[in-house]
Design a protein around this motif. Structure first.
Motif, short mmCIF file in Angstrom:
data_model
loop_
_atom_site.label_atom_id
_atom_site.label_comp_id
_atom_site.label_asym_id
_atom_site.label_seq_id
_atom_site.Cartn_x
_atom_site.Cartn_y
_atom_site.Cartn_z
N ILE A 1 -3.59 -1.75 -1.64
CA ILE A 1 -4.92 -1.55 -1.05
C ILE A 1 -5.02 -2.38 0.23
O ILE A 1 -5.50 -3.51 0.24
CB ILE A 1 -6.05 -1.96 -2.04
CG1 ILE A 1 -5.83 -1.29 -3.40
CG2 ILE A 1 -7.41 -1.62 -1.47
CD1 ILE A 1 -5.94 0.22 -3.38
N VAL A 2 -4.56 -1.76 1.31
CA VAL A 2 -4.51 -2.43 2.61
C VAL A 2 -5.65 -1.91 3.48
O VAL A 2 -5.98 -0.73 3.42
CB VAL A 2 -3.15 -2.13 3.29
CG1 VAL A 2 -3.15 -2.56 4.74
CG2 VAL A 2 -2.01 -2.79 2.54
N CYS A 3 -6.27 -2.78 4.26
CA CYS A 3 -7.27 -2.31 5.23
C CYS A 3 -7.13 -3.11 6.53
O CYS A 3 -6.48 -4.15 6.56
CB CYS A 3 -8.68 -2.46 4.68
SG CYS A 3 -9.20 -4.17 4.51
N SER A 4 -7.74 -2.59 7.59
CA SER A 4 -7.73 -3.32 8.86
C SER A 4 -9.16 -3.68 9.24
O SER A 4 -10.09 -2.96 8.89
CB SER A 4 -7.07 -2.49 9.96
OG SER A 4 -7.79 -1.29 10.16
N ILE A 5 -9.32 -4.80 9.93
CA ILE A 5 -10.65 -5.24 10.37
C ILE A 5 -10.54 -5.62 11.84
O ILE A 5 -9.74 -6.50 12.21
CB ILE A 5 -11.15 -6.46 9.55
CG1 ILE A 5 -11.02 -6.19 8.05
CG2 ILE A 5 -12.58 -6.80 9.93
CD1 ILE A 5 -11.40 -7.36 7.16
N HIS B 1 -4.12 -7.31 2.89
CA HIS B 1 -4.48 -7.01 1.51
C HIS B 1 -4.44 -8.31 0.70
O HIS B 1 -3.85 -9.30 1.12
CB HIS B 1 -3.51 -5.98 0.89
CG HIS B 1 -2.30 -6.59 0.26
ND1 HIS B 1 -1.14 -6.83 0.98
CD2 HIS B 1 -2.04 -7.01 -1.01
CE1 HIS B 1 -0.23 -7.37 0.18
NE2 HIS B 1 -0.75 -7.50 -1.03
N ALA B 2 -5.10 -8.28 -0.45
CA ALA B 2 -5.00 -9.40 -1.39
C ALA B 2 -5.26 -8.86 -2.79
O ALA B 2 -6.05 -7.93 -2.95
CB ALA B 2 -6.01 -10.49 -1.05
N LYS B 3 -4.57 -9.41 -3.76
CA LYS B 3 -4.86 -9.03 -5.15
C LYS B 3 -4.53 -10.19 -6.09
O LYS B 3 -3.71 -11.06 -5.75
CB LYS B 3 -4.07 -7.77 -5.54
CG LYS B 3 -2.57 -7.94 -5.55
CD LYS B 3 -1.90 -6.64 -6.00
CE LYS B 3 -0.41 -6.82 -6.07
NZ LYS B 3 0.33 -5.57 -5.96
N LEU B 4 -5.19 -10.18 -7.21
CA LEU B 4 -4.95 -11.22 -8.21
C LEU B 4 -3.64 -10.94 -8.92
O LEU B 4 -3.33 -9.80 -9.24
CB LEU B 4 -6.08 -11.21 -9.24
CG LEU B 4 -7.27 -12.11 -8.91
CD1 LEU B 4 -8.39 -11.87 -9.92
CD2 LEU B 4 -6.85 -13.59 -8.90
N ALA C 1 -1.34 -12.34 -1.15
CA ALA C 1 -2.02 -11.91 0.07
C ALA C 1 -0.96 -11.40 1.03
O ALA C 1 0.14 -11.96 1.09
CB ALA C 1 -2.80 -13.06 0.69
N GLY C 2 -1.28 -10.36 1.76
CA GLY C 2 -0.29 -9.80 2.68
C GLY C 2 -0.90 -9.52 4.05
O GLY C 2 -2.06 -9.12 4.17
N VAL C 3 -0.11 -9.81 5.07
CA VAL C 3 -0.48 -9.43 6.43
C VAL C 3 0.57 -8.41 6.88
O VAL C 3 1.77 -8.68 6.77
CB VAL C 3 -0.50 -10.66 7.36
CG1 VAL C 3 -0.48 -10.25 8.82
CG2 VAL C 3 -1.72 -11.53 7.07
N LYS D 1 0.01 2.43 3.93
CA LYS D 1 -0.94 3.51 4.18
C LYS D 1 -2.31 2.86 4.03
O LYS D 1 -2.80 2.68 2.92
CB LYS D 1 -0.73 4.63 3.17
CG LYS D 1 -1.47 5.89 3.51
CD LYS D 1 -1.06 6.99 2.54
CE LYS D 1 -1.82 8.27 2.81
NZ LYS D 1 -1.48 9.31 1.81
N SER D 2 -2.89 2.47 5.18
CA SER D 2 -4.15 1.73 5.16
C SER D 2 -5.24 2.56 4.50
O SER D 2 -5.28 3.79 4.62
CB SER D 2 -4.55 1.38 6.60
OG SER D 2 -5.87 0.90 6.63
N LYS D 3 -6.11 1.87 3.74
CA LYS D 3 -7.17 2.58 3.02
C LYS D 3 -8.48 2.59 3.81
O LYS D 3 -9.41 3.31 3.45
CB LYS D 3 -7.40 1.92 1.65
CG LYS D 3 -6.14 1.83 0.78
CD LYS D 3 -5.61 3.21 0.39
CE LYS D 3 -4.30 3.12 -0.38
NZ LYS D 3 -3.11 2.96 0.50
N ALA D 4 -8.58 1.78 4.85
CA ALA D 4 -9.82 1.77 5.64
C ALA D 4 -9.62 0.98 6.92
O ALA D 4 -8.84 0.03 6.95
CB ALA D 4 -10.95 1.15 4.83
N ALA D 5 -10.33 1.41 7.99
CA ALA D 5 -10.35 0.64 9.24
C ALA D 5 -11.79 0.18 9.45
O ALA D 5 -12.65 0.98 9.82
CB ALA D 5 -9.88 1.50 10.40
#
Ligand SMILES: [Zn+2]
Length: 1001
Positions: free
Chosen positions: A527-531, A544-547, A555-557, A636-640
């Motif tokens: 679940i990756v997104c860009s801001i 992204h980040a997940k428990l 956490a991933g960049v 495959k980003s899920k949101a920008a």
């Protein structure tokens, strides 16, 4: 270039083909180099349909030459010598200058030895479709190759070579034009040698070669009026120096000979550095040099001795008793020299000149020092110039310097061109087009600055368009900050994937012909997104980040995998290296990479598969790093999101989806990461940032200016980018200790803060501890004035200006204990996160890829000197890009102010007024900062004020009693945009409204 076949030569000829020279190796050994040339009879003349030469070459000189020149009715080709190219490149480049031209190899090589930039311009011209330039390899053709004779200087040898080639051409042409039996000999074209060297012309004429000077050649051309303006004053012996330059009296001391300068610097008796003019006072400049903490001060024109911004100069420092402190005075060049006459100034006894001179000496003596000795700086004078930084400058013609403004007048006038940059002297130039150039932005180059001339002399290059038209303003900004903005050429675009917009990540498996999936992690389900800021098209990062089951957090960049598309050493890579960075202007973006990559294939758009380079950490809930790994990936980003959208989503208590939770996790980690950085002594600095609202994409008229708002999500992204950059820096430094591309921020010299510390102590009673970045950060936090919330920001802005700028470097080139990034309080740092728009990041990607064994490291990245060279360019481009961006904002702020002023007047309201803070006091004015607009301004007084330099205050007459103004005071200013009468350039003018109305004085 022509294909060359090498034929064996008989031994006898080898003698004339040997060139012997001595060369010093990098280690200082001298070796003898023997170079053999293989001579041939098939080097083509380049003339269309030549019966003697091969005709397979595509671009040829016309058979009958050019018939458009009155001096040569039978047709001609020109053959310019080296100096013509060195001195007159603006002419050669002009689209109005198109005679068929023979460029000799001898000339081309000499140009390359003398000036690489000119050589590159010339090479580009030889490839241009608009020019008819034939490069003739005269040194390879047996009839034209010559060998240096005994007692012949290399110069004379080359001149003789050029004459030999010209003579050969004429014979060769007559052979090609031999009459058909029984017919009369037809007139045939001539090769005309163009040279400024009168002796060479004489020798040429003796051997039957037609030869003319550049001026003589251009004078009879169709567009002579325009073309004559392009002639450089230097190198053209036919152009007499203007009357002023020929004046009898030297105004400046002569420079010392170069060997003396070099020896002096070596012995430590003289000092070398870059010349910085003072932006407030054109009679002062300074040069930072390693031997002194404070830069060397230069006071007065004579001591600045014709240096221009950026020149590398050599200085002699005066004895300490003669040291001075910088004058606290605004001295405006334009106001001072208003009535100076372009044609006459510099002559002895000239009234105007005397006037300027006496005004200047009044200023200089008035500023003599009642200052404490602690403020004195090493002071000296320039005794020589190692390297000129001259380039083309954007200027306006000063209308008062014209003797005739009739547009019909085509007589040559000597006029002043005022550079847009306040840091430059005005330039004297001759032009026939002066009246039509008024109200235009024009490009001017400096050609010479003689010791007898008060101002440098130059020539007009081209007009950029009407003053204040968007096109002219934008182009001048790019030129002024040397931003390369030509469209990407074919060779560069050919490096892009042939699928173009249709390119997709190939499916895993047998259709993956390029092995794209090899060594790549499949992160498409993460679940990756860009801001990013609103409207961002070049998305280089996603997160992204997940428990994790163990309670820790992953956490991933994910950064765009630009180095997959931009391969080392191809034309696209070289262009990106030369551009160094994408340049962001208010209404335009000059890309570092073609937009197919920047805004599409590399942009981490949502819902499409993209190649990425990922940095993935396992962190504890307290944001302690457990482990980090780097991998090439497909995401495959899920949101920008925009910063605002991400913030709203994070704050919405009703949302509990994976994406929202991921943002919350990232945010909670970011808060902890930031706290740790701050605790380690990172600085929270400030720079005035404003946002320009444009009312629509088409008109791009600014309707308002507001300060940028910073949200939690800005900080979220920033923290993770910093974390990625630091982690990557460690990895590449470990793998490539000699050539890792890193970024550092050196601690500022303590002396940089002396003035700010003194001001704070005297005006507000605060002390600034600059012993370390942590101490500085803590004492900046203390600088709070309860009544004035903006005060703290203001101090931070001023402190930021005392800092050095960060720079890229190669890890093997500096001592390891100087790697640190002062502002971030990190012992190591690099740039990894924006490879679409920064070239350093592309290099870092290549190194990281090699470090994890994904791709072998290209040879150039193993070479320390190569990396240094590339980073030098990148550092420079980076600085220029920042300045261009700021200048673009300033231009739009000016437009917005102008519009607001007009609206206010239409409504019958008073002019634009804004709160401002005093940041500097001068003998004759104050420097203010308008925080709402993010701009600085200068309020100058014509009347003398009581100036207390010691306490940074001035006392001015008020309505009832005298009013004292000091640094950090809040004032109200009236802001107007007025047109300068001489140059038509719009200028922001500020006057004080409160505490006193300064328009009266
Ligand atoms: Zn030929």
């Amino acid at each position: 270039m022509v294909e060359i076949t090498i034929r064996k030569r008989p031994q006898t000829e080898a003698v004339i083909t040997q060139r012997k020279f001595f060369k010093k190796t990098a280690r200082g050994k001298v070796v003898k180099v023997l170079r053999e040339r293989y001579l041939r009879d098939d080097v083509a003349c380049g003339i269309e349909g030549c019966r003697e030469c091969s005709t397979e070459i595509s671009r040829l000189l016309p058979l009958s030459g050019s018939l458009e020149h009155d001096l040569f009715p039978n047709g001609h080709y020109i053959l310019p010598d080296t100096n013509v190219f060195l001195a007159q490149m603006d002419l050669i480049e002009s689209s109005l200058f198109n005679p068929p031209m023979i460029l000799l190899q001898t000339v081309l090589e000499e140009v390359r030895h003398r000036s690489l930039p000119l050589y590159n311009r010339l090479k580009a011209l030889t490839k241009s479709e608009d020019k008819q330039i034939w490069v003739f390899y005269n040194e390879y053709r047996s009839e034209t190759a010559i060998v240096r004779e005994e007692n012949e200087t290399p110069n004379d040898r080359n001149d003789r070579g050029i004459r030999t080639a010209a003579a050969w051409y004429n014979t060769h042409i007559s052979l090609t034009h031999t009459p058909v039996r029984g017919q009369k000999q037809m007139p045939h074209p001539t090769v005309v040698l163009i040279t400024e060297d009168a002796a060479n012309r004489q020798k040429a004429e003796k051997s039957g070669i037609v030869s003319v000077s550049v001026r003589r050649y251009v004078e009879t051309m169709k567009d002579a009026n325009v073309l004559l303006d392009l002639l450089s004053a230097e190198g053209s012996h036919n152009i007499e120096p203007t009357k002023a330059a020929a004046g009898r009296q030297a105004l400046y001391p002569d420079y010392l000979p170069t060997p003396t300068l070099i020896a002096g610097v070596k012995a430590g008796e003289l000092h070398q550095g870059h010349f910085n003019p003072n932006q407030y006072n054109y009679l002062e400049g300074s040069v930072p040099v390693p031997a002194f903490d404070k830069p060397i001060l230069l006071v007065g024109r004579e001591n600045m001795n014709r240096a221009v911004q950026g020149d590398i100069v050599v200085i002699e420092v005066f004895p300490e008793k003669d040291w001075k402190a910088p004058a606290d005075e605004v001295v405006d060049q334009e106001a001072m020299q208003k009535n100076d006459d372009a044609e006459d100034s510099g002559e002895e006894g000239d009234e105007n000149d005397e006037e300027v001179f006496s005004k200047e000496s009044r200023v200089l003596s008035g500023s003599s020092n009642q200052k404490p000795p602690s403020e004195r700086q090493p002071t000296g004078r320039i005794v020589g110039i190692i390297k000129r930084n001259w380039r083309a400058y954007v200027c306006h013609i000063d209308s008062t310097s014209l003797t005739s403004t009739l547009t019909t007048s085509l007589s040559t006038q000597t006029v002043f061109a005022t550079p847009v940059s306040r840091l430059l002297p005005r330039i004297r130039l001759r032009t026939r087009q002066a009246p039509t150039l008024l109200n235009q932005k024009i490009l001017v180059t400096i050609d010479r600055w003689d010791s007898t001339s008060r101002y440098p002399e130059g020539h007009f290059v081209r007009a950029l368009g009407q003053v204040e038209s968007k096109e002219a303003e934008q182009e001048s900004l790019l030129l002024e900050f040397e931003v390369p903005y030509r469209p990407f050429g074919k060779a560069i675009l050919d490096c892009l994937p042939p699928e173009g917009e249709q390119w997709v990540v190939p499916p895993k498996g047998e259709f993956d012909l390029q092995n794209i999936w090899r060594d790549r992690d499949d992160l498409r389900d993460v679940i990756v997104c860009s801001i990013d800021p609103p409207g961002c098209q070049d998305i280089d990062d996603a997160l992204h980040a997940k428990l994790l089951p163990n309670g820790n957090i992953e956490a991933g960049v994910h950064i765009a995998d630009v180095s997959h598309f931009v391969l080392p050493d191809n034309p696209m890579d070289s262009e990106a290296a030369a551009r160094g960075t994408t340049v962001y202007l208010v209404d335009n973006r000059i890309d570092m990479l073609p937009s197919l990559l920047g805004t599409n294939l590399c942009s981490l758009r949502p819902f499409v598969e993209r190649l990425a380079f990922s940095s993935i950490w396992e962190l504890t809930a307290d944001a302690e790093i457990v482990s980090v790994r780097f991998t090439k990936s497909v995401i495959k980003s899920k949101a920008a999101f925009t910063y605002e959208e991400a913030q709203i989503r994070k704050d919405d208590p009703n949302l509990h989806d994976e994406l929202t939770n991921s943002i919350r996790l990232l945010n909670s980690l970011a808060i902890k990461l930031k706290a740790k950085r701050m605790a380690a002594g990172a600085l929270n600095l400030a720079s005035p940032e404003v946002k320009i609202h444009l009312d629509s994409a088409e008109s791009s008229d600014p309707i308002d200016v507001e300060q940028k708002e910073l949200r939690e999500t800005n900080s979220l992204v920033e923290e993770f980018m910093l974390l990625a950059n630091i982690s990557v820096a460690r990895k590449i430094e470990e793998s490539f200790p000699q050539t890792a591309v890193l970024r550092r921020h050196l601690p500022p010299p303590k002396t940089n803060f002396e003035k700010l510390q003194d001001i704070l102590r005297k005006t507000k009673g605060f002390s600034l501890d600059v012993s370390s970045s942590g101490a500085l950060a803590a004492s900046l936090d203390e600088c709070v004035d309860a009544r004035e919330p903006a005060f703290n920001t203001l101090v931070r802005i001023m402190a930021t200006r005392c800092m050095l700028s960060a720079e890229y470097f190669s890890s093997g080139s500096v001592a390891k204990d100087t790697f640190g990034h002062y502002g971030l309080a990190s012992e190591i740092y690099t740039h990894f996160t924006s490879p679409i728009r920064r070239y350093a990041d592309v290099l870092v990607h290549r190194q990281l890829s090699a470090a994890i064994g994904s791709t072998p490291l290209h040879a150039t990245l193993h070479s320390k000197s190569h990396v240094e060279r590339v980073l030098d360019v990148v550092n420079r481009r980076h600085r220029m890009a920042q300045m261009a961006g700021r200048a673009s904002v300033e231009f739009y702020v000016g437009l917005a102010l102008k519009a607001r002023g007009e609206q206010a007047r239409a409504r019958g309201e008073p002019d634009v007024r804004e709160d401002a803070y005093v940041i500097r006091t001068f003998r004759n004015g104050v420097g203010v900062f308008v925080s709402k607009l993010g701009i600085e301004g200068l309020v100058t007084f014509k009347r003398e004020t009581q100036f207390d330099a010691e306490n940074y205050t001035i006392t001015v007459p008020g309505a009832k009693e005298e009013v004292k103004i000091s640094v950090f005071d809040k004032v109200v200013v009236r802001i107007e945009v007025e047109k300068d009468k001489n140059t038509q350039r719009g200028k922001v003018k500020m006057t004080l409204v409160e505490p006193v109305d300064s328009s009266a004085f």
